[in-house]
Write a protein that holds these residues in place. Structure first.
Motif, PDB file in Angstrom:
ATOM      1  N   TRP A 168      -8.105  13.662  -7.364  1.00 45.20           N
ATOM      2  CA  TRP A 168      -7.735  12.549  -8.238  1.00 45.20           C
ATOM      3  C   TRP A 168      -6.765  11.609  -7.520  1.00 45.20           C
ATOM      4  O   TRP A 168      -6.855  10.393  -7.661  1.00 45.20           O
ATOM      5  CB  TRP A 168      -7.148  13.071  -9.535  1.00 45.20           C
ATOM      6  N   ALA A 169      -5.852  12.160  -6.741  1.00 46.44           N
ATOM      7  CA  ALA A 169      -4.928  11.319  -5.967  1.00 46.44           C
ATOM      8  C   ALA A 169      -5.710  10.433  -5.007  1.00 46.44           C
ATOM      9  O   ALA A 169      -5.412   9.240  -4.873  1.00 46.44           O
ATOM     10  CB  ALA A 169      -3.938  12.190  -5.208  1.00 46.44           C
ATOM     11  N   GLN A 170      -6.711  10.992  -4.371  1.00 46.62           N
ATOM     12  CA  GLN A 170      -7.512  10.208  -3.432  1.00 46.62           C
ATOM     13  C   GLN A 170      -8.309   9.121  -4.156  1.00 46.62           C
ATOM     14  O   GLN A 170      -8.409   7.996  -3.674  1.00 46.62           O
ATOM     15  CB  GLN A 170      -8.455  11.114  -2.637  1.00 46.62           C
ATOM     16  N   VAL A 171      -8.842   9.443  -5.322  1.00 52.15           N
ATOM     17  CA  VAL A 171      -9.574   8.442  -6.117  1.00 52.15           C
ATOM     18  C   VAL A 171      -8.647   7.279  -6.458  1.00 52.15           C
ATOM     19  O   VAL A 171      -9.014   6.110  -6.314  1.00 52.15           O
ATOM     20  CB  VAL A 171     -10.152   9.076  -7.406  1.00 52.15           C
ATOM     21  N   LEU A 172      -7.445   7.601  -6.908  1.00 51.29           N
ATOM     22  CA  LEU A 172      -6.490   6.558  -7.275  1.00 51.29           C
ATOM     23  C   LEU A 172      -6.082   5.724  -6.057  1.00 51.29           C
ATOM     24  O   LEU A 172      -5.986   4.495  -6.141  1.00 51.29           O
ATOM     25  CB  LEU A 172      -5.252   7.172  -7.932  1.00 51.29           C
ATOM     26  N   ARG A 210       0.842  -1.208   0.000  1.00 53.94           N
ATOM     27  CA  ARG A 210       0.000   0.000   0.000  1.00 53.94           C
ATOM     28  C   ARG A 210       0.873   1.252   0.000  1.00 53.94           C
ATOM     29  O   ARG A 210       0.610   2.203  -0.738  1.00 53.94           O
ATOM     30  CB  ARG A 210      -0.920  -0.023   1.231  1.00 53.94           C
ATOM     31  N   ASN A 211       1.916   1.263   0.820  1.00 50.35           N
ATOM     32  CA  ASN A 211       2.801   2.433   0.880  1.00 50.35           C
ATOM     33  C   ASN A 211       3.513   2.664  -0.443  1.00 50.35           C
ATOM     34  O   ASN A 211       3.648   3.808  -0.888  1.00 50.35           O
ATOM     35  CB  ASN A 211       3.823   2.284   2.007  1.00 50.35           C
ATOM     36  N   ALA A 212       3.969   1.586  -1.072  1.00 55.66           N
ATOM     37  CA  ALA A 212       4.648   1.725  -2.364  1.00 55.66           C
ATOM     38  C   ALA A 212       3.687   2.285  -3.410  1.00 55.66           C
ATOM     39  O   ALA A 212       4.056   3.169  -4.196  1.00 55.66           O
ATOM     40  CB  ALA A 212       5.205   0.380  -2.819  1.00 55.66           C
ATOM     41  N   TYR A 213       2.458   1.788  -3.417  1.00 56.28           N
ATOM     42  CA  TYR A 213       1.461   2.272  -4.372  1.00 56.28           C
ATOM     43  C   TYR A 213       1.151   3.749  -4.135  1.00 56.28           C
ATOM     44  O   TYR A 213       1.128   4.544  -5.078  1.00 56.28           O
ATOM     45  CB  TYR A 213       0.186   1.431  -4.288  1.00 56.28           C
ATOM     46  N   ASP A 214       0.931   4.128  -2.878  1.00 55.01           N
ATOM     47  CA  ASP A 214       0.649   5.531  -2.559  1.00 55.01           C
ATOM     48  C   ASP A 214       1.817   6.432  -2.965  1.00 55.01           C
ATOM     49  O   ASP A 214       1.608   7.540  -3.477  1.00 55.01           O
ATOM     50  CB  ASP A 214       0.354   5.700  -1.068  1.00 55.01           C
ATOM     51  N   ASP A 215       3.049   5.973  -2.750  1.00 53.15           N
ATOM     52  CA  ASP A 215       4.227   6.747  -3.155  1.00 53.15           C
ATOM     53  C   ASP A 215       4.273   6.924  -4.668  1.00 53.15           C
ATOM     54  O   ASP A 215       4.625   7.997  -5.166  1.00 53.15           O
ATOM     55  CB  ASP A 215       5.515   6.068  -2.678  1.00 53.15           C
ATOM     56  N   ILE A 216       3.930   5.868  -5.401  1.00 50.03           N
ATOM     57  CA  ILE A 216       3.910   5.960  -6.868  1.00 50.03           C
ATOM     58  C   ILE A 216       2.867   6.977  -7.309  1.00 50.03           C
ATOM     59  O   ILE A 216       3.141   7.828  -8.164  1.00 50.03           O
ATOM     60  CB  ILE A 216       3.643   4.576  -7.502  1.00 50.03           C
ATOM     61  N   VAL A 217       1.683   6.914  -6.730  1.00 51.38           N
ATOM     62  CA  VAL A 217       0.629   7.873  -7.083  1.00 51.38           C
ATOM     63  C   VAL A 217       1.102   9.298  -6.810  1.00 51.38           C
ATOM     64  O   VAL A 217       0.976  10.176  -7.672  1.00 51.38           O
ATOM     65  CB  VAL A 217      -0.675   7.569  -6.304  1.00 51.38           C
ATOM     66  N   ASP A 218       1.674   9.530  -5.639  1.00 51.13           N
ATOM     67  CA  ASP A 218       2.151  10.876  -5.289  1.00 51.13           C
ATOM     68  C   ASP A 218       3.251  11.343  -6.235  1.00 51.13           C
ATOM     69  O   ASP A 218       3.244  12.495  -6.691  1.00 51.13           O
ATOM     70  CB  ASP A 218       2.652  10.907  -3.845  1.00 51.13           C
ATOM     71  N   ASP A 229      -3.946  24.029 -16.391  1.00 42.47           N
ATOM     72  CA  ASP A 229      -5.325  23.567 -16.516  1.00 42.47           C
ATOM     73  C   ASP A 229      -5.771  22.653 -15.388  1.00 42.47           C
ATOM     74  O   ASP A 229      -6.908  22.194 -15.384  1.00 42.47           O
ATOM     75  CB  ASP A 229      -5.523  22.844 -17.855  1.00 42.47           C
ATOM     76  N   ILE A 230      -4.891  22.392 -14.431  1.00 38.95           N
ATOM     77  CA  ILE A 230      -5.233  21.477 -13.348  1.00 38.95           C
ATOM     78  C   ILE A 230      -5.159  22.219 -12.020  1.00 38.95           C
ATOM     79  O   ILE A 230      -4.105  22.685 -11.614  1.00 38.95           O
ATOM     80  CB  ILE A 230      -4.274  20.267 -13.320  1.00 38.95           C
ATOM     81  N   ALA A 231      -6.292  22.317 -11.365  1.00 43.07           N
ATOM     82  CA  ALA A 231      -6.352  22.983 -10.071  1.00 43.07           C
ATOM     83  C   ALA A 231      -5.802  22.055  -8.995  1.00 43.07           C
ATOM     84  O   ALA A 231      -5.897  20.831  -9.106  1.00 43.07           O
ATOM     85  CB  ALA A 231      -7.797  23.362  -9.744  1.00 43.07           C
ATOM     86  N   ALA A 232      -5.233  22.629  -7.969  1.00 45.58           N
ATOM     87  CA  ALA A 232      -4.641  21.840  -6.885  1.00 45.58           C
ATOM     88  C   ALA A 232      -5.668  20.941  -6.216  1.00 45.58           C
ATOM     89  O   ALA A 232      -5.381  19.778  -5.917  1.00 45.58           O
ATOM     90  CB  ALA A 232      -3.995  22.770  -5.854  1.00 45.58           C
ATOM     91  N   ASP A 233      -6.876  21.451  -6.020  1.00 44.04           N
ATOM     92  CA  ASP A 233      -7.899  20.624  -5.377  1.00 44.04           C
ATOM     93  C   ASP A 233      -8.327  19.460  -6.272  1.00 44.04           C
ATOM     94  O   ASP A 233      -8.620  18.368  -5.791  1.00 44.04           O
ATOM     95  CB  ASP A 233      -9.107  21.453  -4.954  1.00 44.04           C
ATOM     96  N   GLU A 234      -8.319  19.681  -7.589  1.00 45.38           N
ATOM     97  CA  GLU A 234      -8.639  18.594  -8.521  1.00 45.38           C
ATOM     98  C   GLU A 234      -7.553  17.519  -8.485  1.00 45.38           C
ATOM     99  O   GLU A 234      -7.834  16.325  -8.510  1.00 45.38           O
ATOM    100  CB  GLU A 234      -8.780  19.142  -9.942  1.00 45.38           C
ATOM    101  N   LEU A 235      -6.320  17.951  -8.374  1.00 45.85           N
ATOM    102  CA  LEU A 235      -5.198  17.021  -8.295  1.00 45.85           C
ATOM    103  C   LEU A 235      -5.279  16.188  -7.011  1.00 45.85           C
ATOM    104  O   LEU A 235      -5.096  14.967  -7.048  1.00 45.85           O
ATOM    105  CB  LEU A 235      -3.889  17.810  -8.341  1.00 45.85           C
TER     106      LEU A 235
END
Length: 111
Positions: free
Chosen positions: A85-89, A57-65, A76-82
């Motif tokens: 999306w990180a949370q969705v992933l 899980r930690n490795a996956y979260d690090d990859i997403v980040d 074109d990408i707002a910080a809150d949208e980013l």
């Protein structure tokens, strides 16, 4: 005079129509840009996950980040949208883990 008034009305109507059309096209472009970067990010994440021998899980979260950090500078990408999306992933962790383990099992069975 009437001819001049008709021209003015037509000119103003044209400006309004152009502005509305431009706004719609701009909005559509931004939506397309958002969808494209999400697809690219997901593909990059999948490529990095595929190259791991063990996925936690930690490795996956690090990859997403790490992957999403590359998109912070895009206009074109707002910080809150980013962040959203990180949370969705990250919430897809259990599905990703199952796919990863299934793919690894298939590789073992092929040997």
């Amino acid at each position: 005079m009437e001819h001049n008034d008709g021209f003015k009305q037509g000119f103003v109507a044209g400006l309004v129509a152009g502005a509305v059309g431009g706004a719609l096209l701009y909005s559509k472009r931004k939506k397309i840009v958002r969808e494209v970067w999400k697809l690219r990010a997901k593909a990059d994440i999948a490529r990095r996950v595929k190259n791991l021998k063990k996925l936690t899980r930690n490795a996956y979260d690090d990859i997403v980040d790490t992957v999403l950090d590359k998109y912070e500078e895009m206009e074109d990408i707002a910080a809150d949208e980013l962040e959203e999306w990180a949370q969705v992933l990250k919430d897809e962790w259990s599905d990703i883990k199952e796919r990863f383990e299934g793919a690894r099992q298939a590789l073992v069975e092929e040997d």
